[in-house]
Motif scaffolding. Structure first.
Motif, mmCIF file in Angstrom:
data_model
loop_
_atom_site.group_PDB
_atom_site.id
_atom_site.type_symbol
_atom_site.label_atom_id
_atom_site.label_comp_id
_atom_site.label_asym_id
_atom_site.label_seq_id
_atom_site.Cartn_x
_atom_site.Cartn_y
_atom_site.Cartn_z
ATOM 1 N N GLN A 8 0.834 -1.208 0.000
ATOM 2 C CA GLN A 8 0.000 0.000 0.000
ATOM 3 C C GLN A 8 0.871 1.261 0.000
ATOM 4 O O GLN A 8 0.661 2.184 -0.792
ATOM 5 N N LYS A 9 1.878 1.277 0.879
ATOM 6 C CA LYS A 9 2.753 2.464 0.992
ATOM 7 C C LYS A 9 3.543 2.700 -0.297
ATOM 8 O O LYS A 9 3.720 3.837 -0.732
ATOM 9 N N LEU B 87 1.240 4.268 -2.858
ATOM 10 C CA LEU B 87 0.986 5.689 -2.577
ATOM 11 C C LEU B 87 2.177 6.565 -2.961
ATOM 12 O O LEU B 87 1.996 7.692 -3.429
ATOM 13 N N GLN C 112 2.921 10.371 -5.636
ATOM 14 C CA GLN C 112 3.475 11.652 -5.128
ATOM 15 C C GLN C 112 3.875 12.655 -6.211
ATOM 16 O O GLN C 112 3.607 13.841 -6.071
ATOM 17 N N ILE D 135 -6.013 7.815 -4.005
ATOM 18 C CA ILE D 135 -5.473 7.581 -2.649
ATOM 19 C C ILE D 135 -6.544 6.907 -1.789
ATOM 20 O O ILE D 135 -6.271 5.952 -1.061
ATOM 21 N N VAL E 216 -6.778 3.255 -2.757
ATOM 22 C CA VAL E 216 -5.686 2.449 -2.173
ATOM 23 C C VAL E 216 -6.016 2.106 -0.719
ATOM 24 O O VAL E 216 -5.839 0.967 -0.289
ATOM 25 N N ASN E 217 -6.485 3.107 0.024
ATOM 26 C CA ASN E 217 -6.807 2.876 1.439
ATOM 27 C C ASN E 217 -8.027 1.966 1.593
ATOM 28 O O ASN E 217 -8.071 1.124 2.490
#
Length: 325
Positions: free
Chosen positions: A294-295, A298, A302, A314, A317-318
């Motif tokens: 996940q990180k 993300l 950016q 975003i 993704v969460n």
């Protein structure tokens, strides 16, 4: 407003128009086919895949075009075809709580409808010279087939390493979401290969996190998307199970493999396996890996300027790792 509606908000107009175009792309002169495709369209899921296509296109270029609509339609046609074929292969009578096509119209018709949808998807790209988009989708279909066969091959011996597991879920699940995101970028910026690759990787990472979340559902009680222990019953080697196996002594390993291979229909034994995997912290490890994916996903967003489309991605993704089913 639920989270899926929030994600859809910036592309509501596009999604409405897409539905009309998608329905049109299925049209046939055969009345039986039209009846079946009408049944499919009216039992659609959350439509995450076209949402990925439109949000990606809007984020990288600020607009969509006819190629974006065609790309989203092709993805959805081919995805629907694979689901229809999957239900036949799995002898499944339900799909999203409704009867599957093979349950209503039998296997022969279901397979033919799947073939029809696949050919409609291919022709939609060929007739409009969208060969770059067709290549993205064709690679995804090839990889999905390879992933399914690799999983079947490994399930017979239960000798899946963590690396092989990642390859299986990359091909089986992540490759289609990767195709949606790279296709969204390619439809509006065909010359920008770095954007297309960036978004492909983004989709792949989300797909990996999505599948690990699905694996975790197998160990969760409550109103979720699938019954607890179903993967164990189907002898699927999921990440929590692989981790538990790798952190067991010889005796525990023998018991675990024997349980999955020979006692997977025994409810009491399946419950013991679930408890054992939890005790070995298989769930904790799988959650940790899911958050890593996940990180990483993300981070790939950016460089793009802030926009409602980026915010929606975003949120997507969460949602993937926080969903309850």
């Amino acid at each position: 407003m639920n989270i899926v509606e929030q994600i859809k908000q910036p592309i509501l107009n596009e999604m409405e128009l897409f539905e009309k175009k998608f329905h049109k792309s299925m049209a046939s002169k055969v009345a039986l086919l039209n009846r079946i495709t009408y049944y499919i369209v009216n039992r659609k899921g959350k439509q995450m895949r076209p949402m990925f296509v439109f949000l990606t296109a809007k984020m990288v270029a600020g607009e969509v075009n006819e190629r974006t609509y065609r790309g989203a339609s092709v993805i959805e046609l081919i995805h629907t075809a694979t689901l229809v074929h999957d239900d036949v292969v799995d002898d499944s009578n339900k799909r999203r709580g409704f009867f599957s096509l093979n349950a209503l119209w039998k296997n022969k018709i279901a397979v033919l409808v799947g073939d029809y949808l696949l050919s409609k998807g291919l022709l939609l790209s060929i007739d409009n010279n969208d060969f770059d988009l067709l290549k993205i989708i064709s690679v995804a279909v090839r990889e999905m087939s390879e992933g399914e066969l690799l999983q079947i091959e490994k399930a017979r011996r239960l000798d899946i390493t963590e690396e092989v597991y990642y390859e299986i879920i990359r091909q089986k699940t992540a490759t289609l979401i990767a195709a949606c995101c790279s296709l969204g970028a390619a439809s509006v910026l065909p010359e920008h290969s770095e954007y297309i690759e960036n978004m492909r990787k983004f989709g792949e990472l989300i797909g990996m996190a999505f599948q690990i979340k699905d694996d975790l559902f197998d160990y969760t009680d409550g109103p979720i998307g699938k019954p607890t222990g179903i993967d164990i019953k189907e002898q699927k080697m999921t990440l929590p199970l692989i981790y538990a196996l790798n952190h067991s002594d010889k005796k525990e390993k023998r018991w675990l493999i024997n349980s999955v291979k020979n006692h997977n229909k025994d409810k009491k034994r399946v419950r013991e396996v679930i408890d054992f995997v939890k005790q070995k912290e298989g769930l904790v490890y799988a959650e940790h890996k899911m958050i890593e994916f996940q990180k990483e996903a993300l981070q790939l967003l950016q460089p793009f300027p802030n926009s409602s489309y980026k915010e929606a991605l975003i949120l997507m993704v969460n949602y993937v790792i926080e969903r309850k089913k």
